[in-house]
Design a protein around this motif. Sequence first.
Motif, PDB file in Angstrom:
ATOM      1  N   TYR A 309     -14.412   4.634  -3.463  1.00 57.20           N
ATOM      2  CA  TYR A 309     -13.323   3.617  -2.850  1.00 57.20           C
ATOM      3  C   TYR A 309     -11.953   4.325  -2.834  1.00 57.20           C
ATOM      4  CZ  TYR A 309     -16.880   0.003  -3.532  1.00 57.20           C
ATOM      5  OH  TYR A 309     -18.264  -0.427  -3.577  1.00 57.20           O
ATOM      6  N   ASP A 310     -11.586   5.245  -3.698  1.00 61.21           N
ATOM      7  CA  ASP A 310     -10.346   5.999  -3.474  1.00 61.21           C
ATOM      8  C   ASP A 310     -10.372   6.948  -2.526  1.00 61.21           C
ATOM      9  OD1 ASP A 310      -9.338   4.496  -5.536  1.00 61.21           O
ATOM     10  OD2 ASP A 310      -9.863   6.077  -7.388  1.00 61.21           O
ATOM     11  N   LEU A 311     -11.498   7.606  -2.085  1.00 58.34           N
ATOM     12  CA  LEU A 311     -11.703   8.582  -0.965  1.00 58.34           C
ATOM     13  C   LEU A 311     -11.609   7.648   0.278  1.00 58.34           C
ATOM     14  CD1 LEU A 311     -12.454  11.036   0.342  1.00 58.34           C
ATOM     15  CD2 LEU A 311     -14.782  10.759  -0.029  1.00 58.34           C
ATOM     16  N   ALA A 312     -12.134   6.553   0.259  1.00 55.02           N
ATOM     17  CA  ALA A 312     -12.125   5.577   1.312  1.00 55.02           C
ATOM     18  C   ALA A 312     -10.635   5.283   1.746  1.00 55.02           C
ATOM     19  CB  ALA A 312     -12.991   4.223   1.187  1.00 55.02           C
ATOM     20  N   THR A 313      -9.805   5.095   0.818  1.00 47.10           N
ATOM     21  CA  THR A 313      -8.436   5.013   1.061  1.00 47.10           C
ATOM     22  C   THR A 313      -7.721   6.104   1.793  1.00 47.10           C
ATOM     23  OG1 THR A 313      -8.390   3.151  -0.535  1.00 47.10           O
ATOM     24  CG2 THR A 313      -6.348   4.049   0.166  1.00 47.10           C
ATOM     25  N   ARG A 314      -8.080   7.161   1.142  1.00 44.23           N
ATOM     26  CA  ARG A 314      -7.505   8.283   1.588  1.00 44.23           C
ATOM     27  C   ARG A 314      -7.830   8.922   3.016  1.00 44.23           C
ATOM     28  NH1 ARG A 314      -9.045  10.304  -3.800  1.00 44.23           N
ATOM     29  NH2 ARG A 314     -10.723  11.612  -2.710  1.00 44.23           N
ATOM     30  N   ILE A 315      -8.946   8.626   3.406  1.00 49.83           N
ATOM     31  CA  ILE A 315      -9.341   8.888   4.749  1.00 49.83           C
ATOM     32  C   ILE A 315      -9.240   7.679   5.834  1.00 49.83           C
ATOM     33  CG2 ILE A 315     -11.083  10.481   4.227  1.00 49.83           C
ATOM     34  CD1 ILE A 315     -13.240   8.576   4.668  1.00 49.83           C
ATOM     35  N   GLY A 316      -8.308   6.692   5.361  1.00 45.55           N
ATOM     36  CA  GLY A 316      -7.727   5.966   6.382  1.00 45.55           C
ATOM     37  C   GLY A 316      -8.381   4.659   6.446  1.00 45.55           C
ATOM     38  N   ASP A 318      -8.632   0.821   5.962  1.00 41.95           N
ATOM     39  CA  ASP A 318      -7.454  -0.225   5.426  1.00 41.95           C
ATOM     40  C   ASP A 318      -7.618  -0.552   3.939  1.00 41.95           C
ATOM     41  OD1 ASP A 318      -6.204  -2.684   4.911  1.00 41.95           O
ATOM     42  OD2 ASP A 318      -6.005  -2.916   7.207  1.00 41.95           O
ATOM     43  N   SER A 319      -6.564  -0.607   3.127  1.00 42.08           N
ATOM     44  CA  SER A 319      -6.518  -0.997   1.817  1.00 42.08           C
ATOM     45  C   SER A 319      -7.132  -2.395   1.571  1.00 42.08           C
ATOM     46  CB  SER A 319      -5.038  -0.788   1.216  1.00 42.08           C
ATOM     47  OG  SER A 319      -4.251  -1.524   1.712  1.00 42.08           O
ATOM     48  N   LYS A 320      -6.757  -3.407   2.407  1.00 42.36           N
ATOM     49  CA  LYS A 320      -7.268  -4.507   2.257  1.00 42.36           C
ATOM     50  C   LYS A 320      -8.968  -4.583   2.302  1.00 42.36           C
ATOM     51  CE  LYS A 320      -3.710  -7.294   4.275  1.00 42.36           C
ATOM     52  NZ  LYS A 320      -3.321  -8.117   5.297  1.00 42.36           N
ATOM     53  N   ALA A 321      -9.663  -3.887   3.163  1.00 45.11           N
ATOM     54  CA  ALA A 321     -10.936  -3.750   3.309  1.00 45.11           C
ATOM     55  C   ALA A 321     -11.756  -3.065   1.872  1.00 45.11           C
ATOM     56  CB  ALA A 321     -11.576  -2.786   4.635  1.00 45.11           C
ATOM     57  N   VAL A 322     -10.901  -2.042   1.448  1.00 45.22           N
ATOM     58  CA  VAL A 322     -11.186  -1.423   0.182  1.00 45.22           C
ATOM     59  C   VAL A 322     -11.210  -2.427  -0.819  1.00 45.22           C
ATOM     60  CG1 VAL A 322     -10.820   0.243  -1.635  1.00 45.22           C
ATOM     61  CG2 VAL A 322     -10.562   0.949   1.060  1.00 45.22           C
ATOM     62  N   ARG A 323     -10.058  -3.290  -0.929  1.00 40.84           N
ATOM     63  CA  ARG A 323      -9.975  -4.281  -1.951  1.00 40.84           C
ATOM     64  C   ARG A 323     -11.279  -5.205  -1.959  1.00 40.84           C
ATOM     65  NH1 ARG A 323      -5.165  -8.297  -1.372  1.00 40.84           N
ATOM     66  NH2 ARG A 323      -4.315  -6.168  -0.393  1.00 40.84           N
TER      67      ARG A 323
END
Length: 398
Positions: A309-316, A318-323
């Motif tokens: 999930y951290d990689l998902a945030t790094r590649i752009g 949305d932080s809400k979707a990752v949450r």
Amino acid sequence: MTTHATTPATGAAPAAPGAAHRLRNGELRRMVAELLTQQPANAGLTAGAAARLLNRSSGAVGNALETLVTRGEADYEGQPSRSYRANANTPAAAATAVISARTTEPASAAATPPAPVTPKRAPGPKKATAPALVTAPVRRPNGQLYHPRKLAGSSDVTVLRRLRQNKIPSLLYGPPGTGKTSLVEAAFGDAVTLPGDSDTTVDDIVGGYVPTPSGTYEFAHGPLVTAMREGRAFFVDDFTLIPAPVLAVVYPVMDGRGHITIKTNNWERVDAAPGFYVVGGHNPGVHGAVLSPALASRFRVKIQVTTDYDLATRIGVDSKAVRVAKNLAARQKKGEIGWAPQMRELLAFKDTAAALDPMTAAGNLIAAAPEEDQDIVADVVRNVFGAHVAPLAVGEQF
């Protein structure tokens, strides 16, 4: 070499087009690549048309075209044309030299006896160099970048390459969408992929008889044979969905024998060239997926693949979707829900948000969930994005 069988209708041995002599390994692929480069700009070519132009079997030409696409040396247009086109890499594939296993010595040289030489001690076997550590993004055949992840004190790409070098079959397992296929494509640019399912047959793996334009039948080899003869990686996605009796055809090349026998093609023996490697994908929990003891024992290394999930945030993403994804993953771990968004769904969110808007992409997360989990997924998504988020649905006329 293309092998012929008697046609069911006539009982006569069919004459295959262009089978007057056996082509050297890779020569047909070069011929097909050359043919693609000769087509007019923006003009595609079907497998059947290419076979007629080359006077070769449609099955063999089709296999060559698929290999070119897998190697990134041609493009497949898909439906409805089902045609192939040259790309920037095709000219190089067309110009690739094919070296025969035997060379012919000039007559003048053969007539002159060689000068005596002092015999030298044969050098010992050269130790293979271990694959270098890969930490930078790797471009996959589809053009997308794969970001290597840490594994066993190294990177996942490096570990897979070292396992291949040491001929140790590996099995990647984890929920659908975590990136198992992406990892294999990043580690092995030459991979031949077979999507497995409950309907997969032995013919889908090793090949079978197909009709020719002349109305006869001939044997077309399957993806396993292509990978074995060309020394490529053979990736079977959803390996554990394939029926056990069908999978047995792959066992000989996973347990050290290094060859298979195709009973339906006159007991043809196919030997694996250096570099051949078997890697499988397994989705535990998917209906019908069975990792039998016989199969598990042949995959000597098993690697769990989860979503970073951290990689998902790094590649752009949305932080809400990752949450949302993290929340649902925690509930899934507790047994409250059977599904959580993985990297595939998060990348789809990113692309949908860019094409439409984040609220629509959030609604698509709800729609992606299995029906039995949608109520919980909808609650989590709406708590993060807002109460009015809903899956896409066509409304009234303008």
